[in-house]
Design a protein around this motif. Structure first.
Motif, PDB file in Angstrom:
ATOM      1  N   VAL A  16      28.695 -10.684  14.701  1.00 36.06           N
ATOM      2  CA  VAL A  16      29.330 -10.316  13.417  1.00 36.06           C
ATOM      3  C   VAL A  16      30.606  -9.535  13.658  1.00 36.06           C
ATOM      4  O   VAL A  16      31.626  -9.721  12.997  1.00 36.06           O
ATOM      5  N   THR A  17      30.590  -8.639  14.668  1.00 34.52           N
ATOM      6  CA  THR A  17      31.769  -7.806  14.936  1.00 34.52           C
ATOM      7  C   THR A  17      32.922  -8.652  15.420  1.00 34.52           C
ATOM      8  O   THR A  17      34.074  -8.480  14.976  1.00 34.52           O
ATOM      9  N   TYR A  32      24.970  -8.021  15.858  1.00 34.63           N
ATOM     10  CA  TYR A  32      26.126  -7.144  15.625  1.00 34.63           C
ATOM     11  C   TYR A  32      27.322  -7.599  16.445  1.00 34.63           C
ATOM     12  O   TYR A  32      28.459  -7.553  15.990  1.00 34.63           O
ATOM     13  N   GLU A  33      27.029  -8.050  17.677  1.00 35.37           N
ATOM     14  CA  GLU A  33      28.127  -8.529  18.536  1.00 35.37           C
ATOM     15  C   GLU A  33      28.811  -9.715  17.889  1.00 35.37           C
ATOM     16  O   GLU A  33      30.048  -9.773  17.798  1.00 35.37           O
ATOM     17  N   GLN A  87      28.470 -13.818   9.115  1.00 38.61           N
ATOM     18  CA  GLN A  87      28.738 -12.567   8.400  1.00 38.61           C
ATOM     19  C   GLN A  87      28.345 -12.663   6.926  1.00 38.61           C
ATOM     20  O   GLN A  87      27.721 -11.755   6.368  1.00 38.61           O
ATOM     21  N   ASP A  93      19.373  -6.903  16.857  1.00 38.77           N
ATOM     22  CA  ASP A  93      20.490  -6.320  16.103  1.00 38.77           C
ATOM     23  C   ASP A  93      21.748  -6.269  16.947  1.00 38.77           C
ATOM     24  O   ASP A  93      22.868  -6.454  16.438  1.00 38.77           O
ATOM     25  N   ALA A  94      21.586  -6.004  18.259  1.00 44.61           N
ATOM     26  CA  ALA A  94      22.770  -5.944  19.146  1.00 44.61           C
ATOM     27  C   ALA A  94      23.442  -7.296  19.225  1.00 44.61           C
ATOM     28  O   ALA A  94      24.673  -7.407  19.141  1.00 44.61           O
TER      29      ALA A  94
END
Length: 491
Positions: free
Chosen positions: A306-307, A303-304, A410, A299-300
């Motif tokens: 996607v962010t 998330y990185e 995304q 997830d990290a």
């Protein structure tokens, strides 16, 4: 001498006694007595004085009289009642044949004239009196019935009887007879006229009887139904009460019976609850390990990526929206300015139009110009808004061209549940699935379903790469593996 006198006296006494006996016997032979129900008709000597002189014979009723044997003849005339039955075939005034059955009760009259008339006609034929009276009545009844209708005879039999007695009475008097009673017992209709005549009335009476019976049956049925309903309601109430009482008794009995099993089940439930809690804690521990060891790092990383992609995309979108907002505000300001100018000009023309009709026409022209100016302003505003949206779309396209992997990642992350659901949907229509290699087969099947999402991702990247290079299906020189997915792409 005395003996001789005594003998003479004895002879004289004997002769007197014999004479008296002979006189008595002669008297008995000559004396006739008339019974109360008969008349003695004595003939042979002319009787002087009274009506008997004209009759030529003597009539004795209710008393005795001397009759000289060999000189006078005595005969008895019965004064008893006689009865004769009438059976007469007649035809009515309507031409309908009928049979009249009746009875006539008659007797010889009590007066001397009637007895004399009867004696002259029936003294030696008393046994034929019934037949002669029958014939007499038959003739008169035929005449009377011929002048009457069937309806008249049915409705008024007394009239028929009275007419018969009236017509026959005079002739009966000539015969020395009087009618005590005349009755019409039955009118026989061989053609069925009387029966047909009675049918409408009989049917009407039968109809009324059936109606009355049906009404009575209906009333009785209604009352019976009401009574049955009341009884059923009473039975229902009683059964409901009994059921309530029985339910209470059964409930108490069931509670008593279930007290022991309930306590055991409660204790067992507590044990199961504790075991469940232990299993849940164990599952939570395993889940936490998976979270820490597998899911959190993945997830990290996701998330990185996607962010970063989202930040860059939002930056470009914000810049485009800012430029579009600036153009939209400028267009709105210009439209407001034009609208205010047109409104002022219209107001001025309206004030001038109050003076004369020419000015009114000018006011209309001014209002048309103001409306046209307002429409032009609104068109400019819409045009500016469309240009702003076009700039925003262009900025999004630029962001997609500069960092397609982040944008695609995304979008796939947002649509990933729907993709997986669509991939697994074919398995939802299967009633029974047979897996030959057990758990490994299930894992392979799920992996195959999830790999469809990865295949879609590769296809999207290939299309985008082909669009930039102009050669569909060619491999990108940067990765050297053609359409294969990057190593870090989730499967």
């Amino acid at each position: 001498m005395q003996f001789f006198i005594g003998s003479i006296l004895g002879l004289v006494v004997g002769a007197v006694v014999v004479a008296l006996i002979l006189l008595f016997i002669l008297f008995r032979l000559m004396w006739r007595v008339a019974e109360p129900n008969e008349a003695l008709i004595i003939s042979g000597l002319r009787h002087g004085g009274g009506s008997e002189e004209n009759l030529g014979f003597k009539i004795v009723t209710g008393k005795g009289t001397l009759v000289v044997p060999g000189v006078q003849a005595v005969r008895r005339l019965s004064l008893d009642l006689h009865e004769t039955e009438l059976q007469i075939d007649c035809v009515t005034h309507q031409g309908i044949p009928l049979k009249i059955r009746g009875v006539v009760i008659y007797k010889v009259g009590d007066d001397m004239v009637s007895i004399a008339n009867a004696a002259r006609r029936f003294l030696d034929q008393q046994n034929q009196m019934d037949q002669k009276v029958h014939n007499l009545f038959a003739g008169h009844l035929r005449a009377i019935v011929g002048n009457m209708t069937v309806e008249d005879m049915i409705r008024d039999r007394e009239k028929l009887t009275g007419l018969a007695r009236e017509h026959v009475g005079t002739e009966m008097e000539k015969l020395g007879l009087i009618v005590d009673s005349t009755q019409v017992q039955e009118i026989i209709d061989p053609t069925g006229y009387i029966e047909n005549l009675a049918q409408p009335h009989a049917w009407a009476v039968a109809r009324e009887a059936r109606i009355a019976k049906a009404q009575a049956d209906r009333d009785a049925t209604e009352k019976e139904q009401e009574a049955e309903a009341i009884k059923a309601q009473a039975r229902r109430d009683a059964q409901m009460k009994q059921a309530g009482y029985q339910a209470e008794v059964d409930q108490v009995s069931a509670q008593a019976r279930q007290a022991g099993p309930l306590s055991e089940a409660t204790a067992r439930q507590k044990v199961v609850v504790e075991e469940t809690k232990v299993a849940e804690l164990e599952a939570q521990r395993v889940e936490q390990q998976l979270q820490v060891q597998v899911r959190k790092p993945a997830d990290a990383r996701a998330y990185e990526q996607v962010t970063l992609a989202g930040a860059e995309r939002e930056s470009h979108i914000a810049q485009a929206q800012g430029r579009a907002r600036e153009v939209e505000l400028q267009a709105a300001a210009d439209a407001s300015k034009v609208k205010l100018q047109a409104g002022a000009e219209a107001e001025r023309v309206k004030l001038q139009a109050g003076a004369n009709s020419e000015q009114t026409r000018m006011l209309g022209i001014a209002e048309a110009d103001a409306t046209r100016a307002k429409g032009l302003a609104e068109g400019d505003a819409i045009k500016a808004r469309g240009m702003a949206e076009a700039d925003a779309i262009k900025a999004r396209a630029d962001a997609l061209a500069s960092n397609q992997d982040a944008v695609i990642g995304q979008q796939l992350a947002e649509k990933w549940p729907a993709i997986v659901e669509a991939a697994a949907k074919p398995f939802g229509d299967i009633d029974q699935l047979i897996v030959l290699n057990g758990a490994q087969g299930i894992s392979d099947t799920l992996a195959q379903a999830l790999s469809q999402g990865a295949t879609g991702l590769k296809l999207a990247r290939s299309l985008l790469s082909g669009g930039r290079s102009g050669a569909a299906g060619e491999a990108s020189p940067s990765n050297g593996q053609g359409a294969q997915s990057p190593p870090d792409e989730p499967r």
